[in-house]
Design a protein around this motif. Structure first.
Motif, PDB file in Angstrom:
ATOM      1  N   GLY A 160       0.824  -1.305  -0.133  1.00 53.04           N
ATOM      2  CA  GLY A 160       0.005   0.029   0.053  1.00 53.04           C
ATOM      3  C   GLY A 160       0.846   1.294   0.016  1.00 53.04           C
ATOM      4  N   GLU A 161       0.541   2.335  -0.906  1.00 46.60           N
ATOM      5  CA  GLU A 161       1.378   3.436  -0.767  1.00 46.60           C
ATOM      6  C   GLU A 161       1.324   4.138   0.515  1.00 46.60           C
ATOM      7  OE1 GLU A 161       1.811   7.801  -3.307  1.00 46.60           O
ATOM      8  OE2 GLU A 161       0.266   6.122  -4.225  1.00 46.60           O
ATOM      9  N   ILE A 162       2.310   4.920   1.023  1.00 48.32           N
ATOM     10  CA  ILE A 162       2.549   5.651   2.116  1.00 48.32           C
ATOM     11  C   ILE A 162       2.820   7.135   1.646  1.00 48.32           C
ATOM     12  CG2 ILE A 162       3.734   5.914   4.211  1.00 48.32           C
ATOM     13  CD1 ILE A 162       4.600   3.060   4.042  1.00 48.32           C
ATOM     14  N   PRO A 163       1.854   7.852   2.253  1.00 47.59           N
ATOM     15  CA  PRO A 163       2.203   9.335   1.541  1.00 47.59           C
ATOM     16  C   PRO A 163       3.262   9.902   1.998  1.00 47.59           C
ATOM     17  CG  PRO A 163      -0.281   8.811   2.407  1.00 47.59           C
ATOM     18  CD  PRO A 163       0.569   7.761   2.860  1.00 47.59           C
ATOM     19  N   LEU A 164       4.001  10.700   1.270  1.00 49.86           N
ATOM     20  CA  LEU A 164       5.176  11.332   1.388  1.00 49.86           C
ATOM     21  C   LEU A 164       5.152  12.911   1.150  1.00 49.86           C
ATOM     22  CD1 LEU A 164       7.899   9.057   0.134  1.00 49.86           C
ATOM     23  CD2 LEU A 164       7.414   9.380   2.631  1.00 49.86           C
ATOM     24  N   THR A 165       5.668  13.735   1.854  1.00 53.05           N
ATOM     25  CA  THR A 165       5.891  15.103   1.473  1.00 53.05           C
ATOM     26  C   THR A 165       7.223  15.095   0.267  1.00 53.05           C
ATOM     27  OG1 THR A 165       7.373  15.774   2.997  1.00 53.05           O
ATOM     28  CG2 THR A 165       5.420  15.904   3.705  1.00 53.05           C
ATOM     29  N   ALA A 166       7.116  16.382  -0.518  1.00 57.29           N
ATOM     30  CA  ALA A 166       8.152  16.277  -1.304  1.00 57.29           C
ATOM     31  C   ALA A 166       9.568  16.223  -0.692  1.00 57.29           C
ATOM     32  CB  ALA A 166       8.143  17.850  -1.804  1.00 57.29           C
ATOM     33  N   MET A 167       9.840  16.978   0.445  1.00 62.48           N
ATOM     34  CA  MET A 167      11.069  16.931   1.049  1.00 62.48           C
ATOM     35  C   MET A 167      11.455  15.540   1.691  1.00 62.48           C
ATOM     36  SD  MET A 167      13.177  19.715   3.439  1.00 62.48           S
ATOM     37  CE  MET A 167      14.681  19.421   3.828  1.00 62.48           C
ATOM     38  N   GLU A 168      10.334  14.744   2.341  1.00 61.77           N
ATOM     39  CA  GLU A 168      10.549  13.479   2.846  1.00 61.77           C
ATOM     40  C   GLU A 168      11.081  12.452   1.626  1.00 61.77           C
ATOM     41  OE1 GLU A 168       6.885  13.704   6.146  1.00 61.77           O
ATOM     42  OE2 GLU A 168       6.683  12.393   4.312  1.00 61.77           O
ATOM     43  N   PHE A 169      10.438  12.613   0.293  1.00 57.23           N
ATOM     44  CA  PHE A 169      10.852  11.828  -0.685  1.00 57.23           C
ATOM     45  C   PHE A 169      12.448  12.202  -1.035  1.00 57.23           C
ATOM     46  CE2 PHE A 169      12.045  11.557  -4.967  1.00 57.23           C
ATOM     47  CZ  PHE A 169      11.817   9.951  -5.347  1.00 57.23           C
ATOM     48  N   ASP A 170      12.794  13.539  -1.153  1.00 60.52           N
ATOM     49  CA  ASP A 170      13.943  13.832  -1.310  1.00 60.52           C
ATOM     50  C   ASP A 170      15.123  13.427  -0.448  1.00 60.52           C
ATOM     51  OD1 ASP A 170      13.483  15.161  -3.641  1.00 60.52           O
ATOM     52  OD2 ASP A 170      13.418  17.299  -2.835  1.00 60.52           O
ATOM     53  N   LEU A 171      14.740  13.235   1.013  1.00 61.06           N
ATOM     54  CA  LEU A 171      15.630  13.058   2.094  1.00 61.06           C
ATOM     55  C   LEU A 171      15.702  11.466   1.928  1.00 61.06           C
ATOM     56  CD1 LEU A 171      14.135  14.893   5.135  1.00 61.06           C
ATOM     57  CD2 LEU A 171      16.462  14.962   4.079  1.00 61.06           C
ATOM     58  N   LEU A 172      14.729  10.800   1.551  1.00 59.74           N
ATOM     59  CA  LEU A 172      14.859   9.098   1.514  1.00 59.74           C
ATOM     60  C   LEU A 172      15.802   8.951   0.233  1.00 59.74           C
ATOM     61  CD1 LEU A 172      11.148   8.043   2.129  1.00 59.74           C
ATOM     62  CD2 LEU A 172      13.382   7.498   3.368  1.00 59.74           C
ATOM     63  N   ARG A 173      15.517   9.676  -0.931  1.00 64.46           N
ATOM     64  CA  ARG A 173      16.475   9.474  -1.976  1.00 64.46           C
ATOM     65  C   ARG A 173      17.798   9.894  -1.644  1.00 64.46           C
ATOM     66  NH1 ARG A 173      14.673  12.800  -7.058  1.00 64.46           N
ATOM     67  NH2 ARG A 173      15.012  14.503  -5.792  1.00 64.46           N
ATOM     68  N   ALA A 174      17.997  10.909  -0.980  1.00 65.57           N
ATOM     69  CA  ALA A 174      19.287  11.049  -0.657  1.00 65.57           C
ATOM     70  C   ALA A 174      20.032   9.974   0.120  1.00 65.57           C
ATOM     71  CB  ALA A 174      19.482  12.389   0.223  1.00 65.57           C
ATOM     72  N   LEU A 188      22.342  17.195   4.332  1.00 67.87           N
ATOM     73  CA  LEU A 188      20.928  16.674   3.911  1.00 67.87           C
ATOM     74  C   LEU A 188      20.138  17.837   3.496  1.00 67.87           C
ATOM     75  CD1 LEU A 188      20.310  14.054   7.044  1.00 67.87           C
ATOM     76  CD2 LEU A 188      20.425  13.580   4.616  1.00 67.87           C
ATOM     77  N   LEU A 189      20.259  19.177   4.357  1.00 73.20           N
ATOM     78  CA  LEU A 189      19.675  20.187   3.760  1.00 73.20           C
ATOM     79  C   LEU A 189      20.043  20.573   2.262  1.00 73.20           C
ATOM     80  CD1 LEU A 189      19.881  22.670   6.575  1.00 73.20           C
ATOM     81  CD2 LEU A 189      17.777  21.795   5.587  1.00 73.20           C
ATOM     82  N   ASP A 190      21.198  20.378   1.783  1.00 78.11           N
ATOM     83  CA  ASP A 190      21.650  20.537   0.398  1.00 78.11           C
ATOM     84  C   ASP A 190      21.102  19.424  -0.241  1.00 78.11           C
ATOM     85  OD1 ASP A 190      23.195  22.845   0.920  1.00 78.11           O
ATOM     86  OD2 ASP A 190      24.926  21.826   1.465  1.00 78.11           O
ATOM     87  N   LEU A 191      21.122  18.285  -0.096  1.00 75.22           N
ATOM     88  CA  LEU A 191      20.884  17.291  -1.099  1.00 75.22           C
ATOM     89  C   LEU A 191      19.160  17.195  -1.034  1.00 75.22           C
ATOM     90  CD1 LEU A 191      23.073  14.345   0.642  1.00 75.22           C
ATOM     91  CD2 LEU A 191      23.416  15.436  -1.532  1.00 75.22           C
ATOM     92  N   ALA A 192      18.556  17.652  -0.042  1.00 75.36           N
ATOM     93  CA  ALA A 192      16.923  17.679  -0.087  1.00 75.36           C
ATOM     94  C   ALA A 192      16.627  19.060  -0.898  1.00 75.36           C
ATOM     95  CB  ALA A 192      16.380  17.470   1.147  1.00 75.36           C
ATOM     96  N   HIS A 193      17.498  19.680  -1.331  1.00 71.47           N
ATOM     97  CA  HIS A 193      17.005  20.986  -2.192  1.00 71.47           C
ATOM     98  C   HIS A 193      16.342  22.059  -1.235  1.00 71.47           C
ATOM     99  CE1 HIS A 193      18.575  18.591  -5.373  1.00 71.47           C
ATOM    100  NE2 HIS A 193      17.582  17.671  -5.270  1.00 71.47           N
ATOM    101  N   ASN A 194      16.750  22.174  -0.066  1.00 74.77           N
ATOM    102  CA  ASN A 194      15.857  23.159   0.769  1.00 74.77           C
ATOM    103  C   ASN A 194      16.645  23.863   1.631  1.00 74.77           C
ATOM    104  OD1 ASN A 194      13.997  24.537   2.227  1.00 74.77           O
ATOM    105  ND2 ASN A 194      12.541  22.887   2.287  1.00 74.77           N
ATOM    106  N   ARG A 195      17.349  25.100   1.121  1.00 75.47           N
ATOM    107  CA  ARG A 195      18.028  25.990   1.957  1.00 75.47           C
ATOM    108  C   ARG A 195      17.438  27.056   2.175  1.00 75.47           C
ATOM    109  NH1 ARG A 195      22.158  25.126   4.845  1.00 75.47           N
ATOM    110  NH2 ARG A 195      23.887  23.883   4.188  1.00 75.47           N
ATOM    111  N   ASP A 196      16.004  27.052   2.399  1.00 82.93           N
ATOM    112  CA  ASP A 196      15.105  28.060   2.370  1.00 82.93           C
ATOM    113  C   ASP A 196      14.987  28.225   4.110  1.00 82.93           C
ATOM    114  OD1 ASP A 196      14.651  29.023  -0.105  1.00 82.93           O
ATOM    115  OD2 ASP A 196      12.686  28.131  -0.299  1.00 82.93           O
TER     116      ASP A 196
END
Length: 242
Positions: A160-174, A188-196
């Protein structure tokens, strides 16, 4: 076109709602408008939502509560519109499942760029395959769960699909691309593309905690994504999640 990306603009201010909706429609998106939670739920009941643009401050049910509800219901991206730009507001938004923030007043071109970025990160740049399959996709095991890198989706032990936010996916991919390596919060901030977010805020820790609740057999004793005290986090590719 029926396969257009579906964006819902939720704001109690009619002028903002109409302006944002018109601009996104001009740029090729299917757009629905909602003045609050009831209208959003009605739209959600009629079909898939790919991304929601939510005003934080609304009478009755606010945008943060709606972000949490959306996150529980689907893998839709969430962008918050806020008149405030504080770290506290952003941290609360992260906890509720927001993917990004845009502070009012904003430039419509900036909002469009953020919409495109979040849609890429949640894997909603095109209509889903008719059969919903994942054949030939790159997958990585996270304990008993499976991350589909191409579909941007996480599946549980029962598939079954488990919902992910965009950054959760980016972290898992990293983590998936760097197994058995210690990654610092800064990396992890750099790899997840979120330096805001502020470099010393709790955004990474909050998201790791959310991910652990989804993939770990016992989130209090994580075996898949481990904390390396004083250093960062490590994805153990040999953990079976049991």
């Amino acid at each position: 076109m029926s396969d257009r990306i579906h964006v819902v603009v939720v704001d109690d201010e009619r002028d903002i709602r109409e302006t944002v909706a018109e601009y996104l429609d001009m740029n090729g998106y299917k757009v629905s408008k909602a003045d609050g939670g009831a209208a959003l739920r009605k739209i959600a009941g009629q079909g898939r939502i790919d991304l929601a643009v939510l005003d934080v401050t609304m009478p009755g049910e606010d945008g943060l509560s709606l972000a949490r509800w959306l996150r529980e219901q689907s893998g839709a991206g969430v962008i918050m519109l806020t008149a405030r730009d504080s770290v506290v507001d952003r941290v609360v938004g992260i906890e509720m499942g927001a993917d990004d923030y845009v502070t009012k007043p904003f430039d419509l071109r900036e909002l469009l760029a953020r919409v495109k970025a979040v849609l890429r990160r949640v894997g909603r740049t095109s209509a889903p395959a008719a059969d919903g399959g994942t054949a030939d996709h790159r997958t990585v095991r996270f304990g008993a769960c499976r991350l589909d890198l191409d579909a941007h989706k996480l599946f549980g032990p029962d598939d079954g699909e488990i919902p992910l936010t965009a950054m959760e996916f980016d972290l898992l991919r990293a983590f998936a691309e760097r197994p058995n390596r210690v990654l610092t919060r800064d990396q992890l901030l750099d790899l997840a593309h979120n330096r805001d977010f502020e470099p010393f805020d709790r955004s990474i820790d909050i998201r790791i905690a959310r991910i652990r609740r989804k993939i770990e057999a016992d989130p209090a004793k994580p075996a898949v994504i481990k904390t390396v005290r004083g250093a960062g986090y490590l994805f153990s590719s040999t953990a079976d999640g049991s």
